[in-house]
Enzyme design. Sequence first.
Site, short mmCIF file in Angstrom:
data_model
loop_
_atom_site.label_atom_id
_atom_site.label_comp_id
_atom_site.label_asym_id
_atom_site.label_seq_id
_atom_site.Cartn_x
_atom_site.Cartn_y
_atom_site.Cartn_z
N HIS A 44 0.84 -1.21 0.00
CA HIS A 44 0.00 0.00 0.00
C HIS A 44 0.87 1.25 0.00
CE1 HIS A 44 0.71 -1.44 4.11
NE2 HIS A 44 0.79 -0.16 4.45
N HIS A 65 0.98 5.14 1.10
CA HIS A 65 0.36 6.16 1.96
C HIS A 65 0.42 7.52 1.26
CE1 HIS A 65 0.51 3.91 5.93
NE2 HIS A 65 1.42 3.21 5.27
P1 AMP Z 1 1.95 0.10 7.27
O1 AMP Z 1 2.59 0.36 8.60
O2 AMP Z 1 2.64 0.85 6.14
O3 AMP Z 1 1.77 -1.37 6.98
O4 AMP Z 1 0.53 0.77 7.35
C1 AMP Z 1 -0.65 0.08 7.56
C2 AMP Z 1 -1.72 1.13 7.73
O5 AMP Z 1 -2.97 0.52 7.60
C3 AMP Z 1 -1.68 1.83 9.09
O6 AMP Z 1 -1.44 3.21 8.91
C4 AMP Z 1 -3.05 1.53 9.66
O7 AMP Z 1 -3.60 2.61 10.38
C5 AMP Z 1 -3.87 1.20 8.44
N1 AMP Z 1 -5.00 0.32 8.66
C6 AMP Z 1 -5.03 -0.87 9.29
N2 AMP Z 1 -6.27 -1.39 9.29
C7 AMP Z 1 -7.06 -0.51 8.64
C8 AMP Z 1 -8.45 -0.46 8.29
N3 AMP Z 1 -9.30 -1.44 8.65
N4 AMP Z 1 -8.92 0.61 7.63
C9 AMP Z 1 -8.08 1.61 7.27
N5 AMP Z 1 -6.75 1.62 7.54
C10 AMP Z 1 -6.25 0.59 8.23
#
Ligand code: AMP
Length: 142
Positions: A99, A101
């Site tokens: 993903h 950001h």
């Molecule tokens: P990363 O640390 O780059 O893997 O980021 C994962 C991101 O996913 C974090 O910023 C979380 O806040 C976000 N996240 C996890 N679960 C959900 C969800 N159900 N809906 C939206 N964002 C999420």
Amino acid sequence: MSDCIFCKIIAGQIPSAKIYEDELIYAFLDISPINFGHTLVIPKEHHQSAAAIPENVAGRMFHVASRIGILLKRMEEFDAYNLHLADGTAAGQVVMHAHLHVIPRGAEDNFRWNWRQLNYPEGKMAEIAGSIAEKLQKKLAE
Ligand code: AMP
Ligand code: ZN
């Protein structure tokens, strides 16, 4: 992938604040944002590593993410944005569905990257650049 939270979001099995969707990608608000409007752009196909995302999908992700960034930076107190991608646990990847950001930023947002700045010892910079360049040639030819 059946136990992937982001695959479940794409499938509508878990709710999300959707921003955008097309045949290749899906974009929605991060549930724990650095700033309000913090968005995640993901490929619809499950890939753990960003490096596994096909070029056309990765290109679409960047194209849409940068446009979301432009819109976000005109909102609220923001006038800038960061694109951030963590590939691997040591890099901070928590959700194992690649993903991108999109983080809206403002001068007064009280958020700072903890970004250190090392110095290369004599000769090391050229050595590392040469090594990466050589391996990249092979990788791109695969
Ligand atoms: P990363 O640390 O780059 O893997 O980021 C994962 C991101 O996913 C974090 O910023 C979380 O806040 C976000 N996240 C996890 N679960 C959900 C969800 N159900 N809906 C939206 N964002 C999420
Ligand atoms: Zn997934």
